[in-house]
Design an enzyme around this catalytic site. Structure first.
Site, short mmCIF file in Angstrom:
data_model
loop_
_atom_site.label_atom_id
_atom_site.label_comp_id
_atom_site.label_asym_id
_atom_site.label_seq_id
_atom_site.Cartn_x
_atom_site.Cartn_y
_atom_site.Cartn_z
N GLU A 50 0.84 -1.19 0.00
CA GLU A 50 0.00 0.00 0.00
C GLU A 50 0.88 1.25 0.00
OE1 GLU A 50 -3.80 1.93 2.44
OE2 GLU A 50 -2.90 0.07 3.13
N ASN A 97 -11.91 2.56 4.18
CA ASN A 97 -12.14 3.38 5.36
C ASN A 97 -13.27 4.39 5.14
OD1 ASN A 97 -9.05 2.70 5.21
ND2 ASN A 97 -9.59 2.88 7.36
#
Length: 385
Positions: free
Chosen positions: A197, A293
């Protein structure tokens, strides 16, 4: 119940619903006035972190600033706080029409996290409405530790959930990744990795995961998320071909990755930070879209709604929403071990219904109105605030 002039897979049809199932699908002349799609499946959220942005602001930009802010906020994670926020996330996903949700739960210390226990309570409460699957989320150096990893895996297996790890340029991956696969094989667990990531070309742990899954024939039990570095790696084509051959699926997260990647003070981003979804799918990789998220330091906006992920991915990755609908329906269902639920005769009458002639028209503006049909009845309209 009869629904006329419905766009179903590009054709105008009449849907006949009886006893909670689709009894008939009949062709109709003329244009459609509404569109039906299968209920989406959410493969990647963080319900333990959700709705904390008002109290958890990052002191520095980027992924690791968000991680630090979230770690500091955990001092506020009481049973009531977690229960309230996880329930609110589930209510949003339910109102959006989800049939199942996989949430990652931070597991950064050897002890069982409070959030793991609270999420289990929520999953039990919601069991007759919407499936909630938990995936542990430990740094690879914790899960790959022979003194701690086996205990984590034992607990995850006891609870019948998914084993997961965060991997980003950690040392010792040549040993750590096989060790995690050993744990999964020993306990018959599925695996879910947050991997690569970031936007450094040397972030290539995905290759090790791919090779290990191929060697063990476990690709259909492994889901990876992010793989942002694929967007800048010069050898991305080779890595993508290997991933396709392995059977491992990949979740692309347009919200969090667009927000955090290439975040530099005082400068507009130059890189999108998304894994190359089009090339991945063209090579044969099962590509999923995940919400990730929601209203926390990793992404301060958003809603638990896969349709919003599809809308943003269409913009950021230049995707045709109708062609990519499977990335929020069939593909995540398979990756979570669920049977897809196509809209076909004899199948449950579970679907989203939009007052629009096609999916593109339905997604043309934010806050898309919809009806959520479950067992042949409209259960909700719109998305919970």
């Amino acid at each position: 119940m009869i629904l006329d002039a419905v766009n179903l897979n590009g054709a105008t049809v009449r849907l006949v619903l009886e006893d909670g199932r689709i009894a008939a699908i009949e062709p109709m002349p003329g244009p459609a006035t509404q569109t039906a799609i299968p209920l989406p499946v959410e493969p990647h959220v963080h319900l333990d972190k959700a709705f904390t942005i008002h109290r958890a602001r990052a002191d520095r930009l980027g992924l690791f600033g968000a991680i630090e802010a979230m770690a500091a906020d955990k001092a506020r994670w009481t049973p009531l706080d977690l229960l309230t926020r996880i329930e609110d996330g589930m209510a949003e996903a339910w109102a959006a029409g989800c049939r199942a949700v996989r949430t990652h739960i931070d597991w950064t210390e050897p002890a069982v996290p409070l959030a793991w226990e609270v999420a289990a309570e929520v999953a039990e409460e919601w069991a007759d409405r919407m499936m909630l699957v938990r995936a542990s989320l430990s740094p690879i150096d914790l899960l790959g530790d022979p003194g701690h990893g086996p205990k984590i895996a034992e607990r995850v297996a006891r609870d019948g959930q998914v084993l997961g790890a965060f991997i980003y340029r950690h040392p010792g991956l040549e040993d750590g990744i096989p060790f995690v696969f050993d744990l999964a094989e020993r306990h018959d667990l599925w695996l879910d990795f947050h991997v690569d990531e970031g936007l450094e070309v040397e972030a290539a742990a995905l290759d090790l995961i791919t090779a290990e899954a191929t060697r063990r024939g476990m690709g259909d039990r492994v889901l990876c998320g992010h793989a942002c570095s694929l967007s800048i790696r010069s050898d991305a084509d080779r890595a993508i071909d290997a991933l396709a051959a392995s059977g491992v699926a990949l979740t692309v997260m347009p919200t969090t990755n667009l927000y955090l990647q290439d975040m530099t003070p005082g400068r507009s981003p130059r890189l999108r930070g998304l894994a190359p979804a089009q090339e991945l799918r063209a090579a044969g990789v099962p590509v999923l879209l995940g919400t990730d998220n929601v209203r926390d330091p990793f992404y301060p906006m958003g809603v638990h709604d896969p349709l919003e992920s599809l809308r943003l991915a269409a913009l950021a990755a230049h995707l045709d929403p109708a062609e990519w609908l499977g990335a929020i329906t069939e593909a995540p269902a398979r990756a979570l071990g669920l049977a897809p639920q196509p809209l076909a005769v004899g199948e449950p009458a579970d679907f989203l219904l939009f007052p629009a002639p096609d999916l593109l028209s339905a997604l043309a503006r934010p806050g898309v109105p919809r009806q959520v049909w479950r067992a042949g009845c409209p259960h909700a309209e719109g998305v919970a605030p």
